[in-house]
Each structure stands twice: as structure tokens, then as C-alpha cells.
Write a protein that holds these residues in place. Sequence first.
Motif, PDB file in Angstrom:
ATOM      1  N   LYS A 187       0.177   9.544  -0.103  1.00 52.90           N
ATOM      2  CA  LYS A 187      -0.267   8.170  -0.334  1.00 52.90           C
ATOM      3  C   LYS A 187      -0.640   7.497   0.984  1.00 52.90           C
ATOM      4  O   LYS A 187      -1.599   6.730   1.050  1.00 52.90           O
ATOM      5  CB  LYS A 187       0.813   7.373  -1.042  1.00 52.90           C
ATOM      6  CG  LYS A 187       1.018   7.763  -2.485  1.00 52.90           C
ATOM      7  CD  LYS A 187       2.002   6.854  -3.149  1.00 52.90           C
ATOM      8  CE  LYS A 187       2.197   7.232  -4.611  1.00 52.90           C
ATOM      9  NZ  LYS A 187       3.157   6.346  -5.269  1.00 52.90           N
TER      10      LYS A 187
ATOM     11  N   ARG B  21      -7.442   6.759   4.805  1.00 51.70           N
ATOM     12  CA  ARG B  21      -8.854   7.045   4.516  1.00 51.70           C
ATOM     13  C   ARG B  21      -9.542   5.819   3.924  1.00 51.70           C
ATOM     14  O   ARG B  21     -10.678   5.500   4.268  1.00 51.70           O
ATOM     15  CB  ARG B  21      -8.963   8.225   3.561  1.00 51.70           C
ATOM     16  CG  ARG B  21      -8.978   9.539   4.274  1.00 51.70           C
ATOM     17  CD  ARG B  21      -9.401  10.672   3.351  1.00 51.70           C
ATOM     18  NE  ARG B  21      -8.357  11.680   3.426  1.00 51.70           N
ATOM     19  CZ  ARG B  21      -7.512  11.994   2.464  1.00 51.70           C
ATOM     20  NH1 ARG B  21      -7.595  11.430   1.297  1.00 51.70           N
ATOM     21  NH2 ARG B  21      -6.588  12.908   2.635  1.00 51.70           N
ATOM     22  N   LYS B  22      -8.849   5.146   3.016  1.00 50.02           N
ATOM     23  CA  LYS B  22      -9.408   3.947   2.381  1.00 50.02           C
ATOM     24  C   LYS B  22      -9.661   2.866   3.432  1.00 50.02           C
ATOM     25  O   LYS B  22     -10.707   2.207   3.422  1.00 50.02           O
ATOM     26  CB  LYS B  22      -8.442   3.440   1.316  1.00 50.02           C
ATOM     27  CG  LYS B  22      -8.930   2.235   0.576  1.00 50.02           C
ATOM     28  CD  LYS B  22      -7.908   1.829  -0.476  1.00 50.02           C
ATOM     29  CE  LYS B  22      -8.282   0.521  -1.140  1.00 50.02           C
ATOM     30  NZ  LYS B  22      -7.260   0.094  -2.098  1.00 50.02           N
ATOM     31  N   ALA B  23      -8.726   2.705   4.361  1.00 44.47           N
ATOM     32  CA  ALA B  23      -8.890   1.706   5.419  1.00 44.47           C
ATOM     33  C   ALA B  23     -10.062   2.054   6.325  1.00 44.47           C
ATOM     34  O   ALA B  23     -10.811   1.169   6.757  1.00 44.47           O
ATOM     35  CB  ALA B  23      -7.604   1.591   6.237  1.00 44.47           C
ATOM     36  N   GLU B  24     -10.241   3.334   6.627  1.00 43.03           N
ATOM     37  CA  GLU B  24     -11.370   3.750   7.457  1.00 43.03           C
ATOM     38  C   GLU B  24     -12.701   3.442   6.791  1.00 43.03           C
ATOM     39  O   GLU B  24     -13.695   3.191   7.469  1.00 43.03           O
ATOM     40  CB  GLU B  24     -11.275   5.243   7.768  1.00 43.03           C
ATOM     41  CG  GLU B  24     -10.195   5.605   8.755  1.00 43.03           C
ATOM     42  CD  GLU B  24     -10.050   7.103   8.947  1.00 43.03           C
ATOM     43  OE1 GLU B  24     -10.583   7.883   8.116  1.00 43.03           O
ATOM     44  OE2 GLU B  24      -9.389   7.496   9.914  1.00 43.03           O
ATOM     45  N   GLU B  25     -12.741   3.453   5.462  1.00 44.32           N
ATOM     46  CA  GLU B  25     -13.974   3.159   4.742  1.00 44.32           C
ATOM     47  C   GLU B  25     -14.214   1.663   4.586  1.00 44.32           C
ATOM     48  O   GLU B  25     -15.347   1.205   4.617  1.00 44.32           O
ATOM     49  CB  GLU B  25     -13.931   3.799   3.356  1.00 44.32           C
ATOM     50  CG  GLU B  25     -13.911   5.308   3.363  1.00 44.32           C
ATOM     51  CD  GLU B  25     -13.634   5.893   1.981  1.00 44.32           C
ATOM     52  OE1 GLU B  25     -13.484   5.109   1.015  1.00 44.32           O
ATOM     53  OE2 GLU B  25     -13.554   7.128   1.875  1.00 44.32           O
ATOM     54  N   VAL B  26     -13.139   0.904   4.419  1.00 45.92           N
ATOM     55  CA  VAL B  26     -13.262  -0.506   4.046  1.00 45.92           C
ATOM     56  C   VAL B  26     -13.293  -1.444   5.254  1.00 45.92           C
ATOM     57  O   VAL B  26     -14.028  -2.432   5.258  1.00 45.92           O
ATOM     58  CB  VAL B  26     -12.109  -0.898   3.096  1.00 45.92           C
ATOM     59  CG1 VAL B  26     -12.089  -2.377   2.826  1.00 45.92           C
ATOM     60  CG2 VAL B  26     -12.218  -0.116   1.808  1.00 45.92           C
TER      61      VAL B  26
ATOM     62  N   GLN C 241       0.815  -1.218   0.000  1.00 42.49           N
ATOM     63  CA  GLN C 241       0.000   0.000   0.000  1.00 42.49           C
ATOM     64  C   GLN C 241       0.848   1.268   0.000  1.00 42.49           C
ATOM     65  O   GLN C 241       0.312   2.367   0.019  1.00 42.49           O
ATOM     66  CB  GLN C 241      -0.945   0.011   1.206  1.00 42.49           C
ATOM     67  CG  GLN C 241      -1.974  -1.079   1.183  1.00 42.49           C
ATOM     68  CD  GLN C 241      -2.933  -0.941   0.016  1.00 42.49           C
ATOM     69  OE1 GLN C 241      -3.376   0.154  -0.296  1.00 42.49           O
ATOM     70  NE2 GLN C 241      -3.251  -2.049  -0.615  1.00 42.49           N
TER      71      GLN C 241
ATOM     72  N   GLN D  88      -1.801   8.939   3.696  1.00 43.25           N
ATOM     73  CA  GLN D  88      -3.077   9.478   4.163  1.00 43.25           C
ATOM     74  C   GLN D  88      -4.239   8.929   3.341  1.00 43.25           C
ATOM     75  O   GLN D  88      -5.304   8.633   3.883  1.00 43.25           O
ATOM     76  CB  GLN D  88      -3.051  11.002   4.101  1.00 43.25           C
ATOM     77  CG  GLN D  88      -4.175  11.642   4.861  1.00 43.25           C
ATOM     78  CD  GLN D  88      -4.001  13.141   4.990  1.00 43.25           C
ATOM     79  OE1 GLN D  88      -3.211  13.731   4.276  1.00 43.25           O
ATOM     80  NE2 GLN D  88      -4.745  13.746   5.876  1.00 43.25           N
ATOM     81  N   ALA D  89      -4.033   8.760   2.044  1.00 46.04           N
ATOM     82  CA  ALA D  89      -5.088   8.177   1.201  1.00 46.04           C
ATOM     83  C   ALA D  89      -5.358   6.736   1.608  1.00 46.04           C
ATOM     84  O   ALA D  89      -6.513   6.302   1.658  1.00 46.04           O
ATOM     85  CB  ALA D  89      -4.678   8.254  -0.269  1.00 46.04           C
ATOM     86  N   ALA D  90      -4.310   5.987   1.927  1.00 42.71           N
ATOM     87  CA  ALA D  90      -4.491   4.599   2.369  1.00 42.71           C
ATOM     88  C   ALA D  90      -5.217   4.548   3.708  1.00 42.71           C
ATOM     89  O   ALA D  90      -6.049   3.662   3.940  1.00 42.71           O
ATOM     90  CB  ALA D  90      -3.139   3.910   2.465  1.00 42.71           C
TER      91      ALA D  90
END
Length: 122
Positions: A36, A42-47, A28, A38-40
Motif C-alpha cells: 500500500k 506511485r500515486k503521489a508521483e503521478e498526482v 493513505q 508503494q502504491a501511494a
Amino acid sequence: MVARVWSLMRFLIKGSVAGGAVYLVYDQDLLGPSDKSQAALRKAEEVVPPAMYQFSQYVCKQTGLQIPQLPPAPKLNFSFRDSWNSGIVTVMSALSVAPSKACHYSRKGWDYIKERAKEHSK
């Protein structure tokens, strides 16, 4: 004998989890640029929360156990990115200045020793 097999299984499971975590961090690009990372995050918080719910439902169906509903994760209003970057900037700044500071202090020390040597030779 059973204790040895169990301890070996625990070691293998822990090693697999640790290896998977290292692979995930590398895959990741979490140790790369902060954008990158921070984007990962955010993605983890959603998934992750929906995935955990689906997994708990699957376990409930397979085992017949009733798993209580977990409370939602708290929302953090703390900027990890700013804190991480400030620490990195401070350390890198200190490391970049270290050679010139060492040279400066060495020169001051050498001058001090020269002065003391002149005073004692008089």
C-alpha cells in the motif's frame, strides 16, 4: 504586539501543516503494508507535479507574479521498499532473538561465576 501575533500565526501554520501531514500519512495507510505504501508513492508521483503546476498557475493569475517553470523531478532508480523492508526485517529479527540471547549469555555468565567460586573455595 505584532511580533507575538506573527509568531502565533507561524506556530499555527506549522502545526496545521504537521497535523495535515500526520493525517495524510494515516489516511493513505503509508505506515501499513509495504504494498500500500508503494502504491501511494506511485500515486503521489503521478498526482503531485500536475497539482503543483496548477497551483503555480493559480498563484500567477491571482497575484500577477511570474513564477519560473520548475525543472522536472529526477527519476530515482532506488527501491525504497527493499531498503525499508531490509531494515525492518533486521530490527525485528534482532528483537525476536534478544530474549533467547539474553538467557544464553546470562547462563554463560552464571556458569563462569560458579567456576570462579569453586576455584576460590579450593
